[in-house]
Write a protein that holds these residues in place. Structure first.
Motif, PDB file in Angstrom:
ATOM      1  N   GLY A  65       0.791  -1.228   0.000  1.00 44.04           N
ATOM      2  CA  GLY A  65       0.000   0.000   0.000  1.00 44.04           C
ATOM      3  C   GLY A  65       0.817   1.268   0.000  1.00 44.04           C
ATOM      4  O   GLY A  65       0.319   2.329   0.397  1.00 44.04           O
ATOM      5  N   LYS A  66       2.070   1.204  -0.438  1.00 46.63           N
ATOM      6  CA  LYS A  66       2.908   2.402  -0.473  1.00 46.63           C
ATOM      7  C   LYS A  66       2.536   3.337  -1.625  1.00 46.63           C
ATOM      8  O   LYS A  66       2.844   4.529  -1.588  1.00 46.63           O
ATOM      9  CB  LYS A  66       4.380   2.004  -0.596  1.00 46.63           C
ATOM     10  CG  LYS A  66       4.925   1.267   0.617  1.00 46.63           C
ATOM     11  CD  LYS A  66       6.387   0.920   0.418  1.00 46.63           C
ATOM     12  CE  LYS A  66       6.953   0.167   1.626  1.00 46.63           C
ATOM     13  NZ  LYS A  66       8.378  -0.197   1.422  1.00 46.63           N
ATOM     14  N   VAL A  67       1.898   2.788  -2.660  1.00 48.68           N
ATOM     15  CA  VAL A  67       1.530   3.608  -3.818  1.00 48.68           C
ATOM     16  C   VAL A  67       0.321   4.450  -3.457  1.00 48.68           C
ATOM     17  O   VAL A  67      -0.718   3.925  -3.052  1.00 48.68           O
ATOM     18  CB  VAL A  67       1.221   2.731  -5.038  1.00 48.68           C
ATOM     19  CG1 VAL A  67       0.851   3.606  -6.229  1.00 48.68           C
ATOM     20  CG2 VAL A  67       2.412   1.857  -5.376  1.00 48.68           C
ATOM     21  N   TRP A  68       0.461   5.734  -3.589  1.00 49.67           N
ATOM     22  CA  TRP A  68      -0.650   6.640  -3.297  1.00 49.67           C
ATOM     23  C   TRP A  68      -0.989   7.519  -4.494  1.00 49.67           C
ATOM     24  O   TRP A  68      -2.115   7.579  -4.930  1.00 49.67           O
ATOM     25  CB  TRP A  68      -0.306   7.499  -2.083  1.00 49.67           C
ATOM     26  CG  TRP A  68      -1.434   8.382  -1.661  1.00 49.67           C
ATOM     27  CD1 TRP A  68      -2.578   8.022  -1.025  1.00 49.67           C
ATOM     28  CD2 TRP A  68      -1.525   9.793  -1.884  1.00 49.67           C
ATOM     29  NE1 TRP A  68      -3.392   9.127  -0.831  1.00 49.67           N
ATOM     30  CE2 TRP A  68      -2.763  10.233  -1.347  1.00 49.67           C
ATOM     31  CE3 TRP A  68      -0.688  10.738  -2.484  1.00 49.67           C
ATOM     32  CZ2 TRP A  68      -3.175  11.570  -1.389  1.00 49.67           C
ATOM     33  CZ3 TRP A  68      -1.099  12.068  -2.522  1.00 49.67           C
ATOM     34  CH2 TRP A  68      -2.331  12.468  -1.973  1.00 49.67           C
ATOM     35  N   LEU A  69       0.029   8.193  -5.034  1.00 52.13           N
ATOM     36  CA  LEU A  69      -0.207   9.068  -6.177  1.00 52.13           C
ATOM     37  C   LEU A  69       0.810   8.827  -7.289  1.00 52.13           C
ATOM     38  O   LEU A  69       0.431   8.695  -8.450  1.00 52.13           O
ATOM     39  CB  LEU A  69      -0.173  10.531  -5.743  1.00 52.13           C
ATOM     40  CG  LEU A  69      -0.512  11.566  -6.819  1.00 52.13           C
ATOM     41  CD1 LEU A  69      -1.934  11.346  -7.333  1.00 52.13           C
ATOM     42  CD2 LEU A  69      -0.365  12.988  -6.263  1.00 52.13           C
ATOM     43  N   PHE A  70       2.084   8.744  -6.926  1.00 45.22           N
ATOM     44  CA  PHE A  70       3.144   8.562  -7.912  1.00 45.22           C
ATOM     45  C   PHE A  70       3.745   7.158  -7.785  1.00 45.22           C
ATOM     46  O   PHE A  70       3.619   6.520  -6.733  1.00 45.22           O
ATOM     47  CB  PHE A  70       4.243   9.612  -7.722  1.00 45.22           C
ATOM     48  CG  PHE A  70       3.763  11.020  -7.911  1.00 45.22           C
ATOM     49  CD1 PHE A  70       3.483  11.503  -9.171  1.00 45.22           C
ATOM     50  CD2 PHE A  70       3.565  11.852  -6.815  1.00 45.22           C
ATOM     51  CE1 PHE A  70       3.024  12.801  -9.352  1.00 45.22           C
ATOM     52  CE2 PHE A  70       3.108  13.142  -6.978  1.00 45.22           C
ATOM     53  CZ  PHE A  70       2.836  13.633  -8.250  1.00 45.22           C
ATOM     54  N   PRO A  71       4.373   6.642  -8.836  1.00 47.70           N
ATOM     55  CA  PRO A  71       4.997   5.310  -8.756  1.00 47.70           C
ATOM     56  C   PRO A  71       6.044   5.230  -7.658  1.00 47.70           C
ATOM     57  O   PRO A  71       6.804   6.176  -7.440  1.00 47.70           O
ATOM     58  CB  PRO A  71       5.627   5.139 -10.151  1.00 47.70           C
ATOM     59  CG  PRO A  71       4.856   6.061 -11.040  1.00 47.70           C
ATOM     60  CD  PRO A  71       4.480   7.235 -10.185  1.00 47.70           C
ATOM     61  N   VAL A  72       6.045   4.107  -6.966  1.00 42.24           N
ATOM     62  CA  VAL A  72       7.014   3.854  -5.903  1.00 42.24           C
ATOM     63  C   VAL A  72       7.925   2.718  -6.364  1.00 42.24           C
ATOM     64  O   VAL A  72       7.457   1.668  -6.793  1.00 42.24           O
ATOM     65  CB  VAL A  72       6.306   3.468  -4.590  1.00 42.24           C
ATOM     66  CG1 VAL A  72       7.329   3.139  -3.510  1.00 42.24           C
ATOM     67  CG2 VAL A  72       5.390   4.599  -4.134  1.00 42.24           C
ATOM     68  N   GLU A  73       9.228   2.954  -6.260  1.00 39.83           N
ATOM     69  CA  GLU A  73      10.209   1.979  -6.746  1.00 39.83           C
ATOM     70  C   GLU A  73       9.880   1.572  -8.185  1.00 39.83           C
ATOM     71  O   GLU A  73       9.476   0.447  -8.450  1.00 39.83           O
ATOM     72  CB  GLU A  73      10.246   0.747  -5.838  1.00 39.83           C
ATOM     73  CG  GLU A  73      10.602   1.044  -4.402  1.00 39.83           C
ATOM     74  CD  GLU A  73      10.480  -0.187  -3.521  1.00 39.83           C
ATOM     75  OE1 GLU A  73      10.236  -1.282  -4.071  1.00 39.83           O
ATOM     76  OE2 GLU A  73      10.621  -0.051  -2.290  1.00 39.83           O
ATOM     77  N   PRO A  74       9.981   2.502  -9.133  1.00 39.36           N
ATOM     78  CA  PRO A  74       9.555   2.257 -10.520  1.00 39.36           C
ATOM     79  C   PRO A  74      10.065   0.935 -11.072  1.00 39.36           C
ATOM     80  O   PRO A  74      11.242   0.586 -10.914  1.00 39.36           O
ATOM     81  CB  PRO A  74      10.142   3.446 -11.289  1.00 39.36           C
ATOM     82  CG  PRO A  74      10.268   4.518 -10.257  1.00 39.36           C
ATOM     83  CD  PRO A  74      10.599   3.819  -8.962  1.00 39.36           C
ATOM     84  N   SER A  75       9.159   0.227 -11.720  1.00 37.73           N
ATOM     85  CA  SER A  75       9.491  -1.101 -12.252  1.00 37.73           C
ATOM     86  C   SER A  75       8.577  -1.411 -13.432  1.00 37.73           C
ATOM     87  O   SER A  75       7.439  -0.933 -13.500  1.00 37.73           O
ATOM     88  CB  SER A  75       9.331  -2.155 -11.162  1.00 37.73           C
ATOM     89  OG  SER A  75       9.450  -3.457 -11.702  1.00 37.73           O
ATOM     90  N   LEU A  76       9.072  -2.208 -14.352  1.00 40.12           N
ATOM     91  CA  LEU A  76       8.289  -2.670 -15.500  1.00 40.12           C
ATOM     92  C   LEU A  76       7.958  -4.153 -15.378  1.00 40.12           C
ATOM     93  O   LEU A  76       7.630  -4.804 -16.377  1.00 40.12           O
ATOM     94  CB  LEU A  76       9.051  -2.418 -16.806  1.00 40.12           C
ATOM     95  CG  LEU A  76       9.330  -0.961 -17.160  1.00 40.12           C
ATOM     96  CD1 LEU A  76      10.170  -0.880 -18.430  1.00 40.12           C
ATOM     97  CD2 LEU A  76       8.026  -0.184 -17.350  1.00 40.12           C
ATOM     98  N   ALA A  77       8.016  -4.661 -14.141  1.00 37.64           N
ATOM     99  CA  ALA A  77       7.776  -6.097 -13.938  1.00 37.64           C
ATOM    100  C   ALA A  77       6.372  -6.502 -14.375  1.00 37.64           C
ATOM    101  O   ALA A  77       6.178  -7.589 -14.934  1.00 37.64           O
ATOM    102  CB  ALA A  77       7.991  -6.449 -12.459  1.00 37.64           C
TER     103      ALA A  77
END
Length: 299
Positions: free
Chosen positions: A51-63
């Motif tokens: 639940g860390k994602v609120w508005l912007f990407p967190v730890e950007p990943s393309l997984a």
């Protein structure tokens, strides 16, 4: 001129300010889920699950997108949906024009009777079971045609297209007939070039219908290689849930990683499933409003 530069009373200014605030709040309510889905699709699986994602990407990943494009069932469903949408929309537009044109001609005497028969189908239907029996007797079960032929025509779209054709100047038809133009030649060479707005509207309506087709596929398709993307998306969002009773003797870290990737896959697949229509709409946007307004007003 800006409405705020006009001479207005204090009550008018308060009313406009309240309207702006209200509309801005509605914009936030509508826009935030979309922004969240996009941000979640580009975040890491652990950030999404915790639940860390609120508005912007967190730890950007393309997984998530890598998992989507490496999944054969998803890509097969994507290809099937593209085929159903393109083939179905082409057939829909052709049949709608073929039905609406004679119904728009005032010299076609049975047009009112035929229109009543068409309208009857908008209010009365056979139901799911009789329809399923009909589809089965026609040999369409578990075939690609079952996603195209049963939805080949929409009476509502026929009415809109017929109204658009009726609003074209009758002098065009008279001049064409004087020049020896047949009805088919008039339709193809004169009327259709003038009907780009309504054709664009019909193409958008039908393509959205085919792209989101889900219930017919659930009823009539059994083979995995024929399933559309929406059915694959349903299985990922609804069916693939973790059963608590099956969590005994399972590696918790492995389970958490699998659950995180599953959650990330949902958001990535939602974005990928929405992109084609978002790319398609700007090309017909300039025709859309004009086509809807002209087709909805009887002249």
């Amino acid at each position: 001129m800006n409405v705020y530069n006009r001479r207005m009373t204090r009550q008018d200014r308060l009313f406009l300010l309240a309207n702006d605030i209200f509309l801005f709040l509605i914009l936030l309510v509508v826009l935030y889920p979309l922004v969240y889905v996009v941000s979640a699709s580009f975040s890491s699986p652990s950030a999404v699950v915790t639940g860390k994602v609120w508005l912007f990407p967190v730890e950007p990943s393309l997984a998530g997108y890598k998992a989507v494009f490496s999944n054969k069932s998803i890509m097969t469903g994507y290809a099937n949906t593209l085929f159903y949408t393109i083939a179905g929309t082409m057939l829909n537009v052709i049949l709608t024009i073929a039905a609406a044109y004679p119904l728009a001609r005032r010299d076609f005497k049975p047009r009112n009777v035929i229109m009543m028969i068409f309208a009857f189908t908008m209010f009365f239907g056979g139901g799911i079971i009789p329809t399923y029996i009909l589809i089965k007797n026609l040999g369409l079960i578990d075939t690609r045609w079952v996603m195209i032929l049963p939805q080949a025509l929409s009476v509502f779209n026929i009415i809109i297209t017929r109204t658009f054709f009726q609003n074209t100047p009758s002098e065009l038809l008279e001049a064409s007939q004087i020049d020896g133009c047949s009805d088919m030649r008039y339709l193809i060479s004169v009327l259709l070039p003038l009907s780009k707005p309504i054709i664009a509207v019909m193409a958008l309506f039908y393509s959205v219908m085919h792209w989101n087709a889900f219930f017919d596929a659930l009823l009539y398709l059994n083979s995995d290689n024929l399933r559309p993307l929406q059915l694959v998306l349903r299985e990922i969002l609804v069916v693939n849930s973790i059963d608590v009773s099956m969590m005994q003797n399972v590696n918790i870290e492995e389970l958490a990683a699998r659950q995180g990737l599953s959650e990330l896959l949902k958001y990535s697949l939602i974005i990928i499933a929405s992109v084609p229509l978002l790319l398609f709409y700007p090309f017909i946007q300039r025709f859309f409003v004009k086509g809807v307004m002209i087709g909805a007003i009887k002249g």
